[in-house]
Design a protein around this motif. Sequence first.
Motif, short mmCIF file in Angstrom:
data_model
loop_
_atom_site.label_atom_id
_atom_site.label_comp_id
_atom_site.label_asym_id
_atom_site.label_seq_id
_atom_site.Cartn_x
_atom_site.Cartn_y
_atom_site.Cartn_z
N GLU A 1 0.82 -1.20 0.00
CA GLU A 1 0.00 0.00 0.00
C GLU A 1 0.86 1.26 0.00
O GLU A 1 1.94 1.29 0.55
CB GLU A 1 -0.92 0.02 1.23
CG GLU A 1 -1.92 -1.12 1.29
CD GLU A 1 -1.29 -2.44 1.70
OE1 GLU A 1 -1.88 -3.49 1.40
OE2 GLU A 1 -0.21 -2.41 2.33
N ARG A 2 0.35 2.30 -0.64
CA ARG A 2 0.93 3.64 -0.68
C ARG A 2 2.35 3.66 -1.29
O ARG A 2 3.15 4.53 -1.00
CB ARG A 2 0.94 4.27 0.72
CG ARG A 2 -0.42 4.32 1.40
CD ARG A 2 -0.41 5.26 2.58
NE ARG A 2 -0.29 6.64 2.14
CZ ARG A 2 0.20 7.62 2.90
NH1 ARG A 2 0.66 7.35 4.11
NH2 ARG A 2 0.27 8.85 2.44
N ARG A 3 2.62 2.71 -2.15
CA ARG A 3 3.96 2.67 -2.73
C ARG A 3 4.20 3.84 -3.68
O ARG A 3 5.35 4.23 -3.89
CB ARG A 3 4.19 1.33 -3.43
CG ARG A 3 3.24 0.99 -4.56
CD ARG A 3 3.35 -0.49 -4.89
NE ARG A 3 2.61 -0.88 -6.08
CZ ARG A 3 1.30 -1.12 -6.10
NH1 ARG A 3 0.60 -1.03 -4.98
NH2 ARG A 3 0.71 -1.48 -7.22
N GLY A 4 3.14 4.43 -4.25
CA GLY A 4 3.33 5.60 -5.09
C GLY A 4 3.79 6.80 -4.29
O GLY A 4 4.75 7.49 -4.67
N LYS A 5 3.12 7.07 -3.17
CA LYS A 5 3.54 8.17 -2.30
C LYS A 5 4.93 7.93 -1.75
O LYS A 5 5.74 8.86 -1.61
CB LYS A 5 2.54 8.34 -1.16
CG LYS A 5 1.20 8.88 -1.58
CD LYS A 5 1.29 10.34 -2.02
CE LYS A 5 1.64 11.26 -0.87
NZ LYS A 5 1.66 12.68 -1.31
N ARG A 6 5.22 6.68 -1.44
CA ARG A 6 6.55 6.34 -0.96
C ARG A 6 7.61 6.67 -2.01
O ARG A 6 8.71 7.16 -1.70
CB ARG A 6 6.59 4.85 -0.60
CG ARG A 6 7.86 4.37 0.04
CD ARG A 6 7.78 2.86 0.29
NE ARG A 6 6.78 2.56 1.29
CZ ARG A 6 7.04 2.45 2.59
NH1 ARG A 6 8.26 2.62 3.04
NH2 ARG A 6 6.07 2.16 3.44
N ASP B 1 7.55 9.03 -4.29
CA ASP B 1 7.79 10.47 -4.37
C ASP B 1 8.89 10.89 -3.40
O ASP B 1 9.81 11.63 -3.75
CB ASP B 1 6.51 11.24 -4.04
CG ASP B 1 5.45 11.12 -5.13
OD1 ASP B 1 5.76 10.58 -6.21
OD2 ASP B 1 4.32 11.56 -4.89
N GLU B 2 8.77 10.42 -2.16
CA GLU B 2 9.76 10.77 -1.15
C GLU B 2 11.10 10.11 -1.44
O GLU B 2 12.17 10.71 -1.26
CB GLU B 2 9.25 10.35 0.23
CG GLU B 2 10.15 10.76 1.38
CD GLU B 2 9.57 10.38 2.73
OE1 GLU B 2 10.37 10.10 3.65
OE2 GLU B 2 8.32 10.35 2.87
N GLU C 1 7.73 11.05 5.89
CA GLU C 1 6.65 10.16 6.28
C GLU C 1 7.09 8.70 6.25
O GLU C 1 6.64 7.88 7.06
CB GLU C 1 5.45 10.37 5.35
CG GLU C 1 4.25 9.52 5.69
CD GLU C 1 3.07 9.78 4.77
OE1 GLU C 1 2.03 9.09 4.96
OE2 GLU C 1 3.15 10.63 3.87
N PHE C 2 8.00 8.36 5.31
CA PHE C 2 8.38 6.97 5.11
C PHE C 2 9.84 6.68 5.45
O PHE C 2 10.17 5.53 5.78
CB PHE C 2 8.13 6.57 3.65
CG PHE C 2 6.71 6.74 3.21
CD1 PHE C 2 5.73 5.83 3.59
CD2 PHE C 2 6.34 7.82 2.43
CE1 PHE C 2 4.41 5.98 3.18
CE2 PHE C 2 5.02 7.99 2.01
CZ PHE C 2 4.06 7.07 2.39
N ARG D 1 3.83 11.24 -12.21
CA ARG D 1 5.05 11.22 -11.40
C ARG D 1 6.28 11.31 -12.30
O ARG D 1 7.24 12.03 -11.97
CB ARG D 1 5.09 9.94 -10.56
CG ARG D 1 6.31 9.85 -9.64
CD ARG D 1 6.30 8.58 -8.80
NE ARG D 1 5.11 8.51 -7.98
CZ ARG D 1 4.11 7.65 -8.16
NH1 ARG D 1 4.18 6.75 -9.15
NH2 ARG D 1 3.08 7.65 -7.38
#
Length: 299
Positions: A125-130, A132-133, A152-153, A183
């Motif tokens: 989960e949330r690998r796309g937001k991860r 970005d960082e 966040e990560f 992205r």
Amino acid sequence: MRIGFGVPVSGTWATPQIMARVATRAEELGYDEVWTFQRLLHPAATDIGSAYRSVQDPIVSLAYVAALTSRIRLGVAVLNLPFFSPALLGKQLATLQAVSGGRLDAGLGIGWMEEEFIASKVPLERRGKRADEYIELLRRFWTDDVIEHHGEFYDVVPSRQDPKPETPPPLLLGGGAPAALRRAGRLADGWISSSRMLDDDLPSMIATIKEAAEAAGRDPSVLRFVCRGVTTPGDDTSRLLSGPYEKIREDVEELAGRGMTEIFHDLNFNPAFGAPDADPAASLALAEEAMERLAPAAR
């Protein structure tokens, strides 16, 4: 249109001797790039395709062929970010960029196969937001004297990571979902299509990337668009990059007309090469013929 060729990293022909032969021959024939790809696992209970059954590590493979070549660029399409810490991948890619004399093109992805995430002990989960960082932090390892990051990560206490690459490698992103395309436009130096995207609406996908780049204040005209070509010489003309060599060369030009700036012919995804019982010598003979007939000079 820059033309590349896939290094044998999948199947029975992915031996050190054949890797060396394909990479050095590609350089002799004037190819611009050679490429690898990553697959950590093949689930025992699921057939995800013969190309993924037995795969060499892409970074180690590129380091090996880097020592055997001097001009040709070295690409990976793609490394899945969740399976590395940013510090580890930063160190590995900086070292590969150094030992190759600045020839690395680093393709990055976010992964998709649940079994690999479980084995790597990272969430799907949330690998796309991860990502970005991650990308921001990866570049800082190559540029900042002292890196400190609390996101966040990921967390990095004040640290140095040296030596830094003289020139950081270009970062190219994969993925076909709208968020992945945006992205790539916002953060990357270009985009890499997957082996399944030849029939997709590539001009529309490229337009999405360019629009995102422009919205982020970046110049979309400098972005690279790389096509993984599942190339299948033979009599079947039912799809792009399959059939007689003359047709395949025409298909390359068609893909250029759709907006792709680079293509690499990847025989690893040709079933005749990826089959578990394929004869390595026969695979190499077919690859040598394909390399000669599809070489940039042959145009």
